[in-house]
Design a protein around this motif. Structure first.
Motif: not given
Lengths: 441, 311
Positions: A98, A101, A336-337, A340-341, A343, A345-346, A381
């Motif tokens: 990963r 990421r 981490l996943d 991301y999944d 929404g 992370i940003n 992120g």
């Protein structure tokens, strides 16, 4: 009136239940500083600081040296990551896969060689002396954000106050910003049971078991009686806000890991750190501005009565391959996943690191001791460009080549990405002299 | 059958190896390195525990009726737990112990067992007990931060093997049960660990990082006649002779995560026993040499499982 440091109402030698509840209800408002320090728009609504307390070996994890002599190299093979030319050891296959990421810094250095001071430097950017102790990065974010939601702005996930064998870590909390922005401590077992260290006096008190106010009052009657016999017990802010959280539906929801599917919980692993990582995710999801996820309460790896930390003066290779790395690899990759999944992370800055590195040269005990001059961190992120390696260490992993990244720079970068810019930091009189790690952005 | 058709690697070879991995896709690498997975019946593996807690190092005691393993029920105090296979009940082996105890070993005759004990800050000793649990000997490590690893009793409980670090390398030693008459059996760079006797007590199998990463080796009980048995690009660890002496079980990461493998005692005929996306580790033979017990992490939970192995 709210007087955090000295509040103590007594009736017949005990605490007044009514005054207690009144106070508990006022805690969130009091913690809301309504700060004007948040001067710039933040990229990171939340910060998740994963503290590998005890200090992992950089050579045996994210900065291997396969060409180094045997007395440095260690017994582990290396595996490729998704970043061309960059390898981790075989102990972290999920995290390695990963690497697109997150970004990796391999040129950290600190001045503190021991855990108590090293922990404080890692969490505040400054040594514990001279006093006053500077605030934890989380306390700075908490101060700037204030109490915007129903939850305290700064959680530290741990079974108790971070401590080295003999004493607590001074950089745990508010420091010069006051105890009002200390972290709220919450523990999580391998089974996902939530424990509030501030409320340990109340037997069998579990936030998920408190169904209503009447039930809580029954518990408090018991607590009051206990306090009558425990005159020396301090009535801390954390304790008050802990009770408040028991009746807070937002907190109860965040704490309820059973609302996640077993499939999700399994991805993190049913270990203390695994389920704690899931709790960290849920706190971020609930809008908590700063979550410090601690791998263990104590740094030591083999001390009676302690959890296993990363301080591997003996059993370094065994503990890494049997315990720490499998646990971390599973939990952090799942974290981490899900960031991301879902929404997140940003809007979430993730930082993972210890307080220093470990000796590149293997010790007589076939292990590794403390090594402040060189170690690593992982960033994801919140405005960080992923898939990059910032800096490199020398061929033995002893020293950074080029610019050194200090703990103060870590804190400054966290603050900057959380929207606390230079002016805001100056107004708060924190992180003085710190520079942002521009290469991450 | 070996995983990769390459000679034992020298230190300088690792770059070549890394480049090779990097140039090929991971999928292709796994295909090249994959071995035939020995099929097991639909009912296998058999789950022996269901608490899901972290656990390690299962060993048999009293024939094939009971297992003893390290239970991490308490994050601050890991203890030895005894599991009765007939009914699945379990209890702490030393319920009054207030010190962490781990890595148990039983002599083949069942008369003596030993385990590691956390004696103090970063200090780990070996405790030797008789069948009833009475402490016969406590072997303290040296001063300062120090500890023994991986104790293993000889079949007739006349000798004790352990791994111990000095001068930067971790070697395998043999001693009497009280720690006297120590004999250094390995003398190499790196880490030598997880020694185990063959049932006749003449050979010892162990893992060593002397050739870069952990590989399985065997040697005579006096340390002579060392032979390298595996050659994979990742960890081959925790080897154990089968009781009938013909095979060796071990954990290998050669397919990307920890799986259980079996090979002939001379290192030939390696075959994979488990094939899961998660960790399978700490293998031990049943006394009949036909089955294995091991710790599997399935669905994030750690439990003991058993699986049959072709003779």
């Amino acid at each position: 009136m709210f007087n955090i440091g000295s509040f103590r109402t007594q009736t017949c030698g005990g605490l007044s239940r009514r005054s207690f509840l009144q106070l508990a209800g006022s805690v969130p408002l009091a913690m809301g500083m309504g700060s004007t320090a948040l001067a710039s728009a933040s990229r990171a609504k939340s910060v998740l600081f994963v503290f590998l307390w005890g200090a992992p070996s950089h050579l045996d994890t994210c900065d291997p040296k396969p060409d180094a002599p045997a007395e440095y190299r260690g017994p582990f093979s290396v595996i490729p990551t998704r970043i061309p030319g960059v390898h981790f050891t075989e102990l972290l296959p999920r995290i390695a896969s990963r690497s697109d990421r997150f970004s990796l810094i391999r040129t950290h250095a600190t001045t503190a060689p021991g855990h108590p001071d090293g922990g404080t430097v890692a969490l505040t950017g400054f040594p514990e002396l001279p006093v006053p102790v500077q605030p934890n990065f989380g306390s700075i974010v908490a101060k700037a954000r204030g109490n915007q939601g129903a939850l305290p702005p700064f959680f530290s996930i741990t079974s108790g106050m971070l401590a080295d064998a003999g004493r607590r870590i001074e950089g745990y909390g508010g420091g010069t910003l006051s105890q009002a922005v200390d972290p709220f401590l919450v523990g999580c077992s391998a089974a996902g049971e939530i424990k509030l260290p501030a409320l340990q006096l109340l037997d069998q008190l579990n936030p998920l078991r408190i169904q209503d106010r009447r039930q809580l009052l029954t518990q408090l009657d018991t607590a009051t009686r206990q306090f009558e016999h425990e005159q020396q017990v301090g009535w801390t802010r954390n304790m008050k806000s802990g009770y408040d959280l028991l009746l807070n539906p937002v907190a109860r929801k965040a704490f309820d890991l059973t609302s996640e599917s077993d499939k999700t919980r399994a991805r993190y692993g049913y270990t203390t750190f695994g389920q704690s990582s899931l709790l960290a995710l849920r706190l971020v999801e609930a809008g908590v501005p700063y979550v410090q996820l601690n791998y263990s309460r104590h740094p030591e790896a083999m001390n009676p009565g302690f959890e296993l930390g990363w301080d591997t003066h003996i059993y370094n290779f065994e503990l890494l391959q049997d315990q720490h790395c499998p646990t971390l690899d599973r939990a952090f990759s799942a974290l981490l996943d899900d960031l991301y999944d879902r929404g997140l992370i940003n809007d979430t800055l993730v930082v993972m690191m210890g307080e220093f590195g470990r000796t590149p040269k293997i010790t007589p005990n076939a292990a590794r001791d403390h090594w402040p001059p060189c170690y690593f961190s992982i960033w994801a992120g919140g405005g960080v460009q992923p898939g990059r390696v910032i800096g490199t260490s020398d061929k033995l992993g002893e020293l950074p080549l080029g610019d050194v990244v200090s703990p103060l720079m870590v804190g400054t970068t966290i603050a900057q990405l959380a929207g606390i810019d230079t002016q805001a930091r100056a107004e708060m009189n924190v992180l003085s002299g710190g520079k942002v790690i521009d290469a991450l952005l | 059958m070996r995983c990769c058709n390459s000679p034992p690697r020298k230190t300088s070879d690792i770059n070549v190896h890394v480049r090779r991995i990097h140039c090929e896709s991971i999928t292709a690498f796994l295909v090249i390195c994959s071995l035939i997975v020995v099929p097991v019946s639909a009912a296998e593996p058999v789950r022996l525990t269901s608490d899901g807690r972290q656990k390690s190092s299962p060993v048999f005691r009293d024939g094939d009726k009971e297992l003893v393993y390290t239970d991490f029920a308490d994050a601050t105090l890991f203890q030895l737990r005894r599991l009765v296979l007939a009914d699945g009940t379990s209890e702490l082996l030393h319920p009054k112990s207030t010190s962490a105890e781990f890595e148990p070993t039983w002599s083949a005759d069942g008369e003596v067992y030993a385990h590691l004990k956390l004696r103090g800050v970063l200090s780990i000793g070996i405790v030797v007990r008789d069948r009833q649990g009475t402490v016969l000997h406590e072997i303290a490590p040296g001063g300062g931060f120090n500890g023994y690893r991986s104790p293993a009793l000889s079949p007739d409980h006349s000798r004790l093997l352990f791994s111990y670090a000095e001068r930067g390398a971790q070697q395998i030693w043999s001693s009497q049960l009280n720690g006297d008459d120590r004999k250094l059996l390995t003398e190499s760079t790196g880490v030598n660990n997880w020694p185990a006797y063959s049932r006749d007590g003449r050979r010892i199998v162990f893992s060593s990082s002397r050739d870069n990463d952990f590989e399985v080796y065997s040697m005579n009980c006096d340390g002579s006649g060392i032979r390298r048995l595996t050659n994979s690009p990742s960890q081959d660890i925790r080897p154990r002779f089968s009781p009938e002496g013909k095979r060796i079980v071990f954990t290998s990461h050669r397919d990307g995560n920890a799986e259980i493998y079996v090979m002939d005692a001379d290192g030939a005929n390696i075959r994979r026993i488990t094939a899961t996306p998660d960790r399978d580790d700490y293998p031990e033979w049943f006394p009949d040499s036909r089955r294995l017990v091991y710790v599997a992490e399935i669905g994030g939970r750690h439990d003991l499982y058993s699986v049959s192995v072709d003779p």
